[in-house]
Design a protein around this motif. Structure first.
Motif, PDB file in Angstrom:
ATOM      1  N   TYR A  47     -18.788 -26.420  19.791  1.00 45.86           N
ATOM      2  CA  TYR A  47     -17.511 -26.911  20.286  1.00 45.86           C
ATOM      3  C   TYR A  47     -17.277 -28.302  19.695  1.00 45.86           C
ATOM      4  CZ  TYR A  47     -20.696 -28.847  23.823  1.00 45.86           C
ATOM      5  OH  TYR A  47     -21.727 -29.473  24.457  1.00 45.86           O
ATOM      6  N   PRO A  48     -16.040 -28.767  19.639  1.00 43.12           N
ATOM      7  CA  PRO A  48     -15.705 -30.031  18.977  1.00 43.12           C
ATOM      8  C   PRO A  48     -16.509 -31.213  19.518  1.00 43.12           C
ATOM      9  CG  PRO A  48     -13.704 -28.834  19.536  1.00 43.12           C
ATOM     10  CD  PRO A  48     -14.843 -28.102  20.179  1.00 43.12           C
ATOM     11  N   GLY A  49     -16.968 -32.053  18.588  1.00 42.81           N
ATOM     12  CA  GLY A  49     -17.697 -33.254  18.972  1.00 42.81           C
ATOM     13  C   GLY A  49     -19.165 -33.026  19.284  1.00 42.81           C
ATOM     14  N   HIS A  50     -19.653 -31.808  19.125  1.00 44.03           N
ATOM     15  CA  HIS A  50     -21.054 -31.496  19.437  1.00 44.03           C
ATOM     16  C   HIS A  50     -21.686 -30.844  18.205  1.00 44.03           C
ATOM     17  CE1 HIS A  50     -24.566 -30.383  21.753  1.00 44.03           C
ATOM     18  NE2 HIS A  50     -24.460 -29.161  21.281  1.00 44.03           N
ATOM     19  N   ILE A  51     -22.664 -31.509  17.612  1.00 45.99           N
ATOM     20  CA  ILE A  51     -23.342 -30.979  16.425  1.00 45.99           C
ATOM     21  C   ILE A  51     -24.663 -30.371  16.873  1.00 45.99           C
ATOM     22  CG2 ILE A  51     -24.423 -31.573  14.235  1.00 45.99           C
ATOM     23  CD1 ILE A  51     -22.342 -33.835  14.024  1.00 45.99           C
ATOM     24  N   ASP A  52     -24.868 -29.084  16.566  1.00 48.49           N
ATOM     25  CA  ASP A  52     -26.141 -28.452  16.916  1.00 48.49           C
ATOM     26  C   ASP A  52     -26.767 -27.707  15.729  1.00 48.49           C
ATOM     27  OD1 ASP A  52     -24.529 -26.222  16.745  1.00 48.49           O
ATOM     28  OD2 ASP A  52     -24.703 -25.667  18.838  1.00 48.49           O
ATOM     29  N   ARG A  53     -26.153 -27.845  14.538  1.00 47.99           N
ATOM     30  CA  ARG A  53     -26.720 -27.252  13.326  1.00 47.99           C
ATOM     31  C   ARG A  53     -26.445 -28.181  12.153  1.00 47.99           C
ATOM     32  NH1 ARG A  53     -23.927 -22.487  15.614  1.00 47.99           N
ATOM     33  NH2 ARG A  53     -22.156 -23.575  14.792  1.00 47.99           N
ATOM     34  N   VAL A  54     -27.458 -28.351  11.302  1.00 47.18           N
ATOM     35  CA  VAL A  54     -27.335 -29.190  10.117  1.00 47.18           C
ATOM     36  C   VAL A  54     -28.042 -28.468   8.976  1.00 47.18           C
ATOM     37  CG1 VAL A  54     -27.929 -31.431   9.096  1.00 47.18           C
ATOM     38  CG2 VAL A  54     -27.355 -31.288  11.507  1.00 47.18           C
ATOM     39  N   HIS A  55     -27.442 -28.488   7.778  1.00 46.34           N
ATOM     40  CA  HIS A  55     -28.058 -27.842   6.624  1.00 46.34           C
ATOM     41  C   HIS A  55     -27.805 -28.711   5.394  1.00 46.34           C
ATOM     42  CE1 HIS A  55     -28.564 -23.900   4.106  1.00 46.34           C
ATOM     43  NE2 HIS A  55     -29.416 -24.835   3.768  1.00 46.34           N
ATOM     44  N   GLY A  63     -33.755 -24.164 -11.614  1.00 44.16           N
ATOM     45  CA  GLY A  63     -33.997 -22.958 -10.832  1.00 44.16           C
ATOM     46  C   GLY A  63     -34.809 -23.193  -9.574  1.00 44.16           C
ATOM     47  N   ILE A  64     -35.083 -24.440  -9.238  1.00 45.33           N
ATOM     48  CA  ILE A  64     -35.825 -24.750  -8.016  1.00 45.33           C
ATOM     49  C   ILE A  64     -34.854 -25.353  -7.010  1.00 45.33           C
ATOM     50  CG2 ILE A  64     -37.712 -26.066  -6.995  1.00 45.33           C
ATOM     51  CD1 ILE A  64     -39.072 -26.001  -9.740  1.00 45.33           C
ATOM     52  N   ILE A  65     -34.936 -24.855  -5.782  1.00 45.85           N
ATOM     53  CA  ILE A  65     -34.016 -25.290  -4.728  1.00 45.85           C
ATOM     54  C   ILE A  65     -34.843 -25.903  -3.601  1.00 45.85           C
ATOM     55  CG2 ILE A  65     -32.333 -24.509  -3.029  1.00 45.85           C
ATOM     56  CD1 ILE A  65     -31.747 -22.176  -4.996  1.00 45.85           C
ATOM     57  N   TYR A  66     -34.402 -27.073  -3.147  1.00 49.83           N
ATOM     58  CA  TYR A  66     -35.025 -27.745  -2.013  1.00 49.83           C
ATOM     59  C   TYR A  66     -33.988 -27.842  -0.909  1.00 49.83           C
ATOM     60  CZ  TYR A  66     -38.342 -29.232  -5.591  1.00 49.83           C
ATOM     61  OH  TYR A  66     -39.249 -29.240  -6.600  1.00 49.83           O
ATOM     62  N   GLY A  67     -34.431 -27.612   0.322  1.00 48.12           N
ATOM     63  CA  GLY A  67     -33.472 -27.706   1.404  1.00 48.12           C
ATOM     64  C   GLY A  67     -34.129 -27.913   2.743  1.00 48.12           C
ATOM     65  N   THR A  68     -33.281 -28.174   3.717  1.00 50.01           N
ATOM     66  CA  THR A  68     -33.724 -28.318   5.091  1.00 50.01           C
ATOM     67  C   THR A  68     -32.572 -27.921   6.007  1.00 50.01           C
ATOM     68  OG1 THR A  68     -34.600 -29.855   6.751  1.00 50.01           O
ATOM     69  CG2 THR A  68     -33.079 -30.762   5.175  1.00 50.01           C
ATOM     70  N   TYR A  69     -32.912 -27.261   7.099  1.00 52.29           N
ATOM     71  CA  TYR A  69     -31.891 -26.996   8.106  1.00 52.29           C
ATOM     72  C   TYR A  69     -32.512 -27.191   9.481  1.00 52.29           C
ATOM     73  CZ  TYR A  69     -33.878 -22.240   8.356  1.00 52.29           C
ATOM     74  OH  TYR A  69     -34.716 -21.165   8.485  1.00 52.29           O
ATOM     75  N   SER A  70     -31.667 -27.622  10.403  1.00 54.20           N
ATOM     76  CA  SER A  70     -32.103 -27.878  11.775  1.00 54.20           C
ATOM     77  C   SER A  70     -31.111 -27.235  12.725  1.00 54.20           C
ATOM     78  CB  SER A  70     -32.152 -29.382  12.059  1.00 54.20           C
ATOM     79  OG  SER A  70     -33.068 -30.023  11.208  1.00 54.20           O
ATOM     80  N   TYR A  71     -31.615 -26.882  13.887  1.00 52.36           N
ATOM     81  CA  TYR A  71     -30.755 -26.311  14.919  1.00 52.36           C
ATOM     82  C   TYR A  71     -31.347 -26.633  16.284  1.00 52.36           C
ATOM     83  CZ  TYR A  71     -34.311 -22.660  15.078  1.00 52.36           C
ATOM     84  OH  TYR A  71     -35.503 -21.985  15.181  1.00 52.36           O
TER      85      TYR A  71
END
Length: 190
Positions: A47-55, A63-71
């Motif tokens: 819902y607006p103003g609430h962040i619960d996922r980040v990528h 050809g190498i990919i680095y990443g992070t995600y949080s929830y």
């Protein structure tokens, strides 16, 4: 006259369409271009103003990919996964997941039940290793009646299934005996 022109225009468009992508024998072999470096990130919420996922993700161009995600999980704990993807696969590293791998501590009742189970297990294993018959508990009168009733029903159902199978086999044989084979010429004209 208009119909003929429309049909002709449609046929010309269909005939001139590029279909080489679905005909592999006519495709030319060209190597795909090398990967290009890229980077992206986003944040989202339910819902607006609430962040619960980040990528966040970065491709290095080789050809190498680095990443992070949080929830945020259902228990309101932030869970994070860091990863690397390359020609050998996807390699995740779990952050803040320690509590999910921890086993709960046994209560006193559970600990005692486990000990009793292990003693009985060891006794039965020892007896089986030396071919000593284990003194199994005898069935109570109600258990013996239930077993007898079960066996009676099992045999009755098995007899009914055998009768049905015999009836179907007799019907199949009668059908074969009264059926006339089709006289089909399987030779094809050339």
């Amino acid at each position: 006259m208009k119909r003929i022109i429309i049909v002709a225009a449609v046929l010309v468009n269909i005939c001139s369409a590029d279909v080489l992508h679905i005909l592999p024998e006519y495709q030319t072999t060209t190597t795909p271009p090398p990967p290009k470096p890229y980077s992206f990130q986003y944040e989202a919420g339910r819902y607006p103003g609430h962040i619960d996922r980040v990528h966040q993700e970065v491709g290095d161009g080789d050809g190498i990919i680095y990443g992070t995600y949080s929830y945020v999980d259902p228990k309101y704990k932030v869970r994070t996964v860091e990863y690397r993807a390359d020609k050998n696969g996807f390699h995740p590293a779990l952050i803040n997941f320690d509590d999910t791998f921890a086993q709960p501590a046994d209560s006193e009742a559970v600990r005692l039940a486990k000990e009793k189970h292990m003693r009985l297990y060891q006794k039965i294993a020892e007896a089986n290793a030396h071919n000593v018959p284990v003194n199994l508990p005898r069935d109570s009168a109600s258990v013996a009646r239930a077993k007898d009733r079960h066996n009676e029903l099992y045999h009755r159902i098995a007899e009914q299934h055998a009768a049905i199978a015999a009836q179907r086999e007799a019907e199949r044989l009668a059908y074969e005996a009264t059926s006339v084979a089709n006289d089909v010429d399987d030779h094809r004209t050339r």
